[in-house]
Design a protein around this motif. Structure first.
Motif, PDB file in Angstrom:
ATOM      1  N   UNK A 192      -0.205  14.674  -8.730  1.00  0.00           N
ATOM      2  CA  UNK A 192       0.733  15.884  -8.849  1.00  0.00           C
ATOM      3  C   UNK A 192       0.787  16.273 -10.303  1.00  0.00           C
ATOM      4  N   UNK A 193       1.196  15.008 -11.353  1.00  0.00           N
ATOM      5  CA  UNK A 193       1.200  15.428 -12.613  1.00  0.00           C
ATOM      6  C   UNK A 193      -0.146  15.784 -13.141  1.00  0.00           C
ATOM      7  N   UNK A 194      -1.207  15.323 -12.762  1.00  0.00           N
ATOM      8  CA  UNK A 194      -2.400  15.888 -13.338  1.00  0.00           C
ATOM      9  C   UNK A 194      -2.862  17.343 -12.891  1.00  0.00           C
ATOM     10  N   UNK A 195      -2.619  17.242 -11.642  1.00  0.00           N
ATOM     11  CA  UNK A 195      -2.979  18.713 -11.236  1.00  0.00           C
ATOM     12  C   UNK A 195      -2.005  19.740 -11.953  1.00  0.00           C
ATOM     13  N   UNK A 251      -6.248  23.507  -3.747  1.00  0.00           N
ATOM     14  CA  UNK A 251      -5.333  22.465  -3.259  1.00  0.00           C
ATOM     15  C   UNK A 251      -5.519  21.283  -4.065  1.00  0.00           C
ATOM     16  N   UNK A 252      -4.386  20.799  -4.454  1.00  0.00           N
ATOM     17  CA  UNK A 252      -4.600  19.306  -5.092  1.00  0.00           C
ATOM     18  C   UNK A 252      -5.031  18.518  -3.964  1.00  0.00           C
ATOM     19  N   UNK A 253      -5.668  17.383  -4.710  1.00  0.00           N
ATOM     20  CA  UNK A 253      -6.180  16.290  -3.998  1.00  0.00           C
ATOM     21  C   UNK A 253      -5.178  15.592  -3.040  1.00  0.00           C
ATOM     22  N   UNK A 254      -4.240  15.439  -3.362  1.00  0.00           N
ATOM     23  CA  UNK A 254      -3.090  14.391  -2.835  1.00  0.00           C
ATOM     24  C   UNK A 254      -2.655  15.324  -1.703  1.00  0.00           C
ATOM     25  N   UNK A 255      -2.586  16.610  -1.635  1.00  0.00           N
ATOM     26  CA  UNK A 255      -2.281  17.398  -0.707  1.00  0.00           C
ATOM     27  C   UNK A 255      -3.080  17.666   0.385  1.00  0.00           C
ATOM     28  N   UNK A 283       0.690  -1.209  -0.098  1.00  0.00           N
ATOM     29  CA  UNK A 283      -0.045   0.073   0.049  1.00  0.00           C
ATOM     30  C   UNK A 283       0.986   1.272   0.108  1.00  0.00           C
ATOM     31  N   UNK A 284       1.913   1.268   0.819  1.00  0.00           N
ATOM     32  CA  UNK A 284       3.108   2.233   0.768  1.00  0.00           C
ATOM     33  C   UNK A 284       3.439   2.545  -0.621  1.00  0.00           C
ATOM     34  N   UNK A 285       3.691   1.589  -1.194  1.00  0.00           N
ATOM     35  CA  UNK A 285       4.242   1.924  -2.787  1.00  0.00           C
ATOM     36  C   UNK A 285       3.195   2.506  -3.630  1.00  0.00           C
ATOM     37  N   UNK A 286       1.981   1.721  -3.503  1.00  0.00           N
ATOM     38  CA  UNK A 286       0.745   2.341  -4.480  1.00  0.00           C
ATOM     39  C   UNK A 286       0.444   3.897  -4.058  1.00  0.00           C
ATOM     40  N   UNK A 287       0.429   4.110  -2.699  1.00  0.00           N
ATOM     41  CA  UNK A 287       0.431   5.432  -2.260  1.00  0.00           C
ATOM     42  C   UNK A 287       1.276   6.707  -2.952  1.00  0.00           C
ATOM     43  N   UNK A 288       2.507   6.111  -3.101  1.00  0.00           N
ATOM     44  CA  UNK A 288       3.586   7.108  -3.695  1.00  0.00           C
ATOM     45  C   UNK A 288       3.168   7.106  -5.059  1.00  0.00           C
ATOM     46  N   UNK A 289       2.760   6.246  -5.767  1.00  0.00           N
ATOM     47  CA  UNK A 289       2.687   6.314  -7.222  1.00  0.00           C
ATOM     48  C   UNK A 289       1.212   7.219  -7.554  1.00  0.00           C
ATOM     49  N   UNK A 290       0.260   6.858  -6.564  1.00  0.00           N
ATOM     50  CA  UNK A 290      -0.900   7.787  -6.805  1.00  0.00           C
ATOM     51  C   UNK A 290      -0.678   9.053  -6.531  1.00  0.00           C
ATOM     52  N   UNK A 291       0.112   9.490  -5.473  1.00  0.00           N
ATOM     53  CA  UNK A 291       0.412  10.879  -5.375  1.00  0.00           C
ATOM     54  C   UNK A 291       1.314  11.547  -6.369  1.00  0.00           C
ATOM     55  N   UNK A 292       2.186  10.743  -6.977  1.00  0.00           N
ATOM     56  CA  UNK A 292       2.830  11.291  -8.099  1.00  0.00           C
ATOM     57  C   UNK A 292       1.961  11.482  -9.260  1.00  0.00           C
ATOM     58  N   UNK A 293       1.049  10.619  -9.571  1.00  0.00           N
ATOM     59  CA  UNK A 293       0.221  10.807 -10.707  1.00  0.00           C
ATOM     60  C   UNK A 293      -0.600  11.826 -10.424  1.00  0.00           C
TER      61      UNK A 293
END
Length: 478
Positions: free
Chosen positions: A353-356, A383-387, A341-351
């Motif tokens: 951020x790029x979309x925002x 505010x972006x969703x990941x933040x 899950x930690x690895x997935x959350x990092x990928x989701x935050x990066x994705x």
């Protein structure tokens, strides 16, 4: 007249002289009409290996000279003293004939009663259930009714006492929408036994913090397969402040194929909002799509699973999940779920951020001029969703940590209050039991008395006092 003397073959004579003396034992004859049976003298001083077997081939009867035979064998085999009297061959030998007849009558009565009960159990049902057997012949219908009643009898011992193990959700204010069910053995604690100390229990590292934090995010339920009489004292010590409002034991499980299974459908909750954490896959075999497998804890003090799994459990609260099963299914087969899950959350935050950042770029061309002339703004500072998710998580943890610090400071007062209320409840329970005494005839004719009413402060078994409920409500509101 001919005489043949035989000896047993499975013995050895210590001296040839004794063997020779036995052959030359004096023999005297008697008239046939004075002798009906000849056998060696029966006495405890005669060793069986020296007793000859005599076969006669004529009508004449002979016997050994008992005087010489007895004196010789007595000298050869000294008497063996018994330390205790001889026991009868069986208990039946000591029963009088009258008692035997009484026991036989009881056996016949019990057998007849059993046959009568079996025949009576196949009687027609008084309800609409009888419609299932109206088209069958008499014997088949009787057998089906007998089988149905037998299954009902087994269900009393193998099924939970109720289809609603928890209170209705609308009667519990300030409780979160999601329910988290946690196992006890090898998930939260580890038990050991030795002859010197007996049973000893160890708490998994991070247990107190985990229960307190999850009690603010979920409707927490501890469900153990241990019997109630052994689980209740352990649960009171494990969770003295009542952070888990509900505790379930073996009585609420189903007995399937020799195993105690926790049926989540009996919790009176929507299965799309129920999560179970257990170290035994057989325990959640009926609803594996709702389960998070927890590696069994063997007492390792460096274990960090309960702390590592917190971000994954926060996910369902932060994203307001309407159905937890698809998310669990995505990570269910992972060898290390917290790391996956930690690895997935990092990928989701990066994705995210790029979309925002891509959506943040200003529009070009005629569309941007028309939007500006219309009074709009080219860019929106949001505010972006990941933040936003990260800020919400930080706020939840900070608020809880401040409350948790105060809770630990006030823990002795809460424990003292719980002990006093528990003592009052036990006194009230004993008083109600004394007032509800019944005779055997009243028990048969009227059935069991209603269960004693619990104090309003306790509610269901294991619920916390009002002061703690209000504290938990404040934490959830925050």
């Amino acid at each position: 007249m001919s005489v043949r003397i035989f000896h047993r073959l499975n013995f050895t004579i210590p001296k040839p002289s004794l063997y020779k003396a036995l052959y030359f034992t004096p023999i005297r004859t008697r008239p046939a009409h004075t002798l009906t049976h000849v056998s060696p003298p029966r006495t405890r001083n005669i060793h069986p290996i020296y007793a000859p077997s005599i076969q006669f081939t004529s009508a004449s009867r002979i016997c050994l000279s008992r005087t010489h035979y007895k004196s010789y064998l007595t000298a050869a085999t000294p008497p063996k003293l018994r330390s205790r009297p001889r026991k009868p061959s069986s208990n039946v030998d000591t029963i009088s004939p009258k008692m035997k007849r009484f026991l036989e009558a009881i056996g016949v009565t019990m057998m007849g009663s059993t046959i009568a009960l079996i025949l009576y159990s196949g009687r027609p049902f008084d309800s609409d259930r009888e419609n299932k057997y109206k088209d069958l012949d008499s014997f088949t219908a009787w057998y089906k009714r007998l089988q149905a009643r037998f299954e009902d009898f087994l269900q009393f011992f193998t099924e939970p006492p109720s289809d609603k193990l928890l209170q209705d959700k609308d009667t519990l204010p300030n409780f979160p929408p999601l329910t988290l069910v946690i196992n006890l053995e090898e998930t939260l604690i580890h038990s050991t036994w030795d002859r010197q100390h007996g049973w000893r229990f160890a708490k998994r590292p991070g247990l107190d913090y985990f229960l307190a934090y999850m009690g603010n995010l979920y409707e927490l339920v501890i469900w153990t397969a241990q019997p109630t009489y052994t689980a209740e004292p352990l649960l009171l010590k494990l969770d003295p402040l009542g952070m888990a409002p509900f505790k379930l034991t073996r009585d609420q499980t189903r007995y399937v194929d020799g195993k105690h299974v926790k049926d989540l459908s009996k919790l009176n909750r929507d299965l799309s909002k129920v999560i179970i954490m257990d170290s035994d896959p057989d325990a959640y075999s009926l609803q594996p799509e709702n389960a998070i497998y927890v590696p069994p804890w063997n007492g390792d003090p460096k274990d960090t699973f309960l702390i590592d799994i917190i971000p994954f459990l926060e996910f369902f609260v932060l994203f307001d999940s309407q159905d937890v099963r698809p998310v669990i299914n995505r990570f269910q087969n992972k060898k290390n779920l917290p790391q996956a899950y930690s690895e997935w959350e990092k990928q989701w935050k990066e994705q995210s951020r790029l979309e925002w950042e891509k959506a943040k770029q200003p529009k070009k061309g005629l569309a941007s001029w028309a939007f500006t002339l219309g009074g709009g703004h080219v860019q929106h500072e949001v505010t972006p969703i990941y933040q936003a998710i990260e800020l919400r998580r930080k706020y939840m943890r900070d608020e809880f940590n401040s409350h948790y610090k105060n809770l630990k400071e006030q823990a002795p007062q809460f424990q003292k209050m719980l002990q006093e209320e528990q003592k009052q409840f036990e006194q009230m329970h004993m008083k109600q039991l004394k007032d509800s005494k019944m005779t055997v005839w009243e028990l048969i004719t009227q059935g069991l008395p209603p269960p004693p009413v619990q104090p309003s402060d306790f509610g269901q078994m294991g619920s916390s006092p009002p002061s703690q409920q209000s504290l938990a409500g404040e934490q959830r509101t925050a």
